[in-house]
Write an enzyme that holds these catalytic residues in place. Structure first.
Site, mmCIF file in Angstrom:
data_model
loop_
_atom_site.group_PDB
_atom_site.id
_atom_site.type_symbol
_atom_site.label_atom_id
_atom_site.label_comp_id
_atom_site.label_asym_id
_atom_site.label_seq_id
_atom_site.Cartn_x
_atom_site.Cartn_y
_atom_site.Cartn_z
ATOM 1 N N LYS A 179 48.292 45.095 53.393
ATOM 2 C CA LYS A 179 48.414 45.114 52.175
ATOM 3 C C LYS A 179 46.968 45.227 51.438
ATOM 4 C CE LYS A 179 48.418 40.858 50.022
ATOM 5 N NZ LYS A 179 47.390 40.531 48.938
ATOM 6 N N ASN A 180 46.006 44.722 51.699
ATOM 7 C CA ASN A 180 44.845 44.684 51.144
ATOM 8 C C ASN A 180 44.098 46.167 51.365
ATOM 9 O OD1 ASN A 180 45.613 42.205 50.198
ATOM 10 N ND2 ASN A 180 44.000 41.044 51.064
ATOM 11 N N CYS A 211 45.036 32.479 39.766
ATOM 12 C CA CYS A 211 46.165 32.506 40.476
ATOM 13 C C CYS A 211 46.244 30.978 41.405
ATOM 14 C CB CYS A 211 46.121 33.715 41.478
ATOM 15 S SG CYS A 211 45.105 33.294 42.956
ATOM 16 N N ARG A 224 40.037 33.134 39.221
ATOM 17 C CA ARG A 224 39.700 34.487 40.220
ATOM 18 C C ARG A 224 38.748 35.251 38.816
ATOM 19 N NH1 ARG A 224 43.349 35.283 44.142
ATOM 20 N NH2 ARG A 224 41.855 37.046 44.876
ATOM 21 N N ASP A 254 41.650 34.142 54.308
ATOM 22 C CA ASP A 254 42.997 34.534 54.427
ATOM 23 C C ASP A 254 43.805 33.933 55.595
ATOM 24 O OD1 ASP A 254 43.132 37.656 52.595
ATOM 25 O OD2 ASP A 254 42.822 35.670 52.064
ATOM 26 N N ARG A 297 54.940 38.647 49.312
ATOM 27 C CA ARG A 297 53.978 39.447 48.678
ATOM 28 C C ARG A 297 53.071 40.328 49.759
ATOM 29 N NH1 ARG A 297 49.795 36.564 46.306
ATOM 30 N NH2 ARG A 297 48.877 38.392 46.083
HETATM 31 C C1 EPZ Z 1 40.442 40.050 48.195
HETATM 32 O O1 EPZ Z 1 40.478 39.203 46.763
HETATM 33 C C2 EPZ Z 1 41.833 39.721 48.874
HETATM 34 N N1 EPZ Z 1 42.674 40.291 47.893
HETATM 35 C C3 EPZ Z 1 42.179 38.342 49.064
HETATM 36 O O2 EPZ Z 1 43.273 38.197 49.603
HETATM 37 C C4 EPZ Z 1 41.000 37.691 49.970
HETATM 38 O O3 EPZ Z 1 41.128 36.430 50.124
HETATM 39 C C5 EPZ Z 1 39.577 38.051 49.259
HETATM 40 O O4 EPZ Z 1 39.393 39.196 48.872
HETATM 41 C C6 EPZ Z 1 38.537 37.414 49.909
HETATM 42 O O5 EPZ Z 1 38.415 38.195 51.264
HETATM 43 C C7 EPZ Z 1 42.966 41.960 47.856
HETATM 44 O O6 EPZ Z 1 42.321 42.329 48.491
HETATM 45 C C8 EPZ Z 1 44.190 42.309 46.898
HETATM 46 P P1 EPZ Z 1 36.782 38.543 46.080
HETATM 47 P P2 EPZ Z 1 39.215 39.333 45.970
HETATM 48 O O7 EPZ Z 1 36.422 39.171 44.907
HETATM 49 O O8 EPZ Z 1 38.888 40.692 45.878
HETATM 50 C C9 EPZ Z 1 34.470 35.190 43.482
HETATM 51 C C10 EPZ Z 1 45.589 37.945 49.348
HETATM 52 O O9 EPZ Z 1 46.621 37.224 49.014
HETATM 53 N N2 EPZ Z 1 34.161 36.373 42.592
HETATM 54 O O10 EPZ Z 1 36.198 38.936 47.426
HETATM 55 O O11 EPZ Z 1 39.690 38.788 44.566
HETATM 56 C C11 EPZ Z 1 35.812 34.894 43.725
HETATM 57 O O12 EPZ Z 1 36.103 33.776 42.858
HETATM 58 C C12 EPZ Z 1 44.232 37.521 48.789
HETATM 59 O O13 EPZ Z 1 45.606 38.905 50.238
HETATM 60 C C13 EPZ Z 1 33.418 36.029 41.296
HETATM 61 O O14 EPZ Z 1 32.763 34.815 41.177
HETATM 62 O O15 EPZ Z 1 38.085 38.260 46.403
HETATM 63 C C14 EPZ Z 1 35.628 34.444 45.354
HETATM 64 O O16 EPZ Z 1 35.135 33.078 45.206
HETATM 65 C C15 EPZ Z 1 44.176 35.983 48.749
HETATM 66 N N3 EPZ Z 1 33.422 37.192 40.255
HETATM 67 C C16 EPZ Z 1 34.717 35.221 45.883
HETATM 68 O O17 EPZ Z 1 34.010 35.798 44.840
HETATM 69 C C17 EPZ Z 1 33.811 38.411 40.559
HETATM 70 O O18 EPZ Z 1 33.889 39.125 39.630
HETATM 71 C C18 EPZ Z 1 35.232 36.147 46.756
HETATM 72 O O19 EPZ Z 1 36.324 36.800 45.848
HETATM 73 C C19 EPZ Z 1 34.647 38.686 41.601
HETATM 74 C C20 EPZ Z 1 34.821 37.336 42.643
#
Ligand code: EPZ
Length: 425
Positions: free
Chosen positions: A22-23, A116, A121, A306, A398
């Site tokens: 998915k990702n 979410c 997020r 995840d 999802r």
């Molecule tokens: C991706 O989310 C995945 N989603 C998530 O899977 C996964 O848990 C996550 O990466 C971590 O591996 C998709 O790929 C669609 P991040 P993402 O930006 O990109 C902080 C699922 O359902 N952050 O790597 O949103 C954030 O709060 C989901 O498959 C900031 O602070 O994750 C988090 O603590 C659940 N500022 C950390 O970084 C920003 O601008 C990692 O988030 C962006 C992120």
């Protein structure tokens, strides 16, 4: 109301092919906007999140057709540059459309993605990266307005943390920028590598995928391309956890075991036998798993956040106590209360969870509150005595395209039910 009715106590035994990631598919669908032609993407799972992305592409003016698990996107004509609120609300990670729409049309308007189930997020890193490339970003009436896509310039961007989404947004926007962009502290997830390989099939000039530094030569004219998406490592982790929970022997194909090493290492520590081969992983687990050493979630190649819920579910019936530290999200223990309803002994203090293994879990009516929490409840139900009614299926759909079918193929007793309530089901 609809729910899965799962009768635990059956060993799992058999072979399952894991569907596409998915990702990977979500950012790849965004990336199709960078090609004013046709992109053919194979191994696309039929997930609600994927359908949400397809709806956005169609809203923008693309022609999108499914043929089995192949999606064909014709982005020759893109007439719009906005993602309306009702489509954003479908899936908050649609914010990764921002960079691609900006690079393709010169501007982008998306409604602010809310938080979410996992907590806030933030997207500050996404926006900072787009501004570094020359975009003007403003927030107005709940919308994010981005302009300046026609004058994007390659530059050096350093992410304060290896955000997957921010890496994807910066990467796609940089493809539309004049000159070279160096992206430091980029995410190293296999899904980023897959996205780069798709972009390369369109003629993009990108190097460094899988490392913390990406080099993008922007404004390369891109052409039509074709790509096969990697297997979903989190779905694979779910099925391996299911075998640990119920006991049994499973053989998963369509997934690269090298992308699962932190998961299989922990399951081996828990007493499972694991064998890896190209494109497949075999695991056998007999009796109660042992507790494992402290588990900390972290960006790839660390233990994936995840997979935290499904591993926790597999360890509810175990010998000893396991500590899990969820470092990535504030609120990723919503499955704990539901597991407790099945007899799990789990203590949560802030981001730390202590799982004290019990001999038995018992089936109960439980509800999924997020995608991987739903996977965890199915994992626990398979190892529980009696019947579990698992509701909240919209979360599960999802990210799992064929959960009941795949688990039944492994010998689980699981079926979809519909009615007024799960009580007395
Ligand atoms: C991706 O989310 C995945 N989603 C998530 O899977 C996964 O848990 C996550 O990466 C971590 O591996 C998709 O790929 C669609 P991040 P993402 O930006 O990109 C902080 C699922 O359902 N952050 O790597 O949103 C954030 O709060 C989901 O498959 C900031 O602070 O994750 C988090 O603590 C659940 N500022 C950390 O970084 C920003 O601008 C990692 O988030 C962006 C992120």
């Amino acid at each position: 109301m609809q729910w899965y009715e799962i009768r635990g106590g059956h060993r799992l035994d058999g072979t399952v092919s894991v569907h596409g990631a998915k990702n990977s598919v979500l950012p790849i669908l965004c990336a199709t906007l960078l090609n004013s032609g046709v992109s053919v993407i194979h191994n696309c799972p039929r997930l609600s999140d994927v359908e949400a992305s397809v709806a956005i592409l169609r809203h923008l003016g693309c022609q999108v057709d499914w043929e089995g698990d192949t999606v064909c996107v014709d982005a020759t004509v893109v007439q719009r540059s906005d993602v309306p609120e009702h489509l954003m609300r479908e899936m908050r990670s649609s914010v990764i459309f921002l960079g691609a729409i900006l690079a393709r049309t010169g501007e982008a308007v998306v409604s602010m993605p809310g938080g979410c189930e996992l907590g806030p997020r933030p997207i500050d890193l996404h926006l900072a990266a787009l501004e570094r490339l020359g975009a003007e970003v403003a927030v107005q009436g709940g919308n994010l307005l981005c302009r300046g896509g026609r004058s994007l310039r390659g530059t050096e961007i350093s992410l304060s943390l290896p955000s997957v989404g921010a890496t994807e947004n910066a990467l796609l926007c940089a493809c539309g920028a004049e000159g070279t962009t160096i992206l430091q502290n980029a995410a190293r997830e296999p899904e980023i590598v897959d996205l780069v390989r798709f972009l390369r099939s369109l003629g993009a000039d990108i190097r460094g995928e899988g490392t913390s530094t990406l080099r993008i030569e922007g404004n390369h004219p891109l052409h039509s391309g074709e790509h096969t998406v990697i297997g979903d490592r989190i779905v694979a982790a779910t099925y391996l956890s299911a075998a640990a929970s119920a006991g049994g022997e499973v053989y998963l194909t369509g997934v690269d075991p090298e992308q699962l090493t932190t998961v299989t290492a922990l399951l081996r520590d828990a007493g499972a036998e694991v064998r890896r081969e190209p494109g497949a992983v075999w695991m056998r687990c007999e009796g109660l798993p042992h507790s494992v050493g402290p588990v900390r979630t972290s960006p790839y190649p660390g233990f994936p956040t995840d997979a935290q819920p499904v591993l926790m579910a597999a360890l509810c019936r175990s010998r000893g106590t396991t500590m899990i530290v969820e470092t990535m999200f504030e609120n990723r223990y919503r499955h704990v209360d539901e597991l407790r309803r099945m007899g799990a002994d789990i203590l949560v203090v802030n981001r730390v969870a202590l799982i004290t293994g019990v001999e038995r879990l018992h089936g109960a009516p439980v509800e999924a509150h997020d995608l991987r929490g739903g996977g965890a409840l199915a994992v626990a139900a398979l190892g529980a005595e009696g019947v579990t009614q698992l509701s909240g299926l919209h979360h599960i759909r999802r990210g799992y395209a064929s959960l009941p079918e795949d688990l039944r193929a492994l010998g689980a007793e699981i079926r979809w039910r519909q009615g007024e309530t799960t009580e007395g089901a």
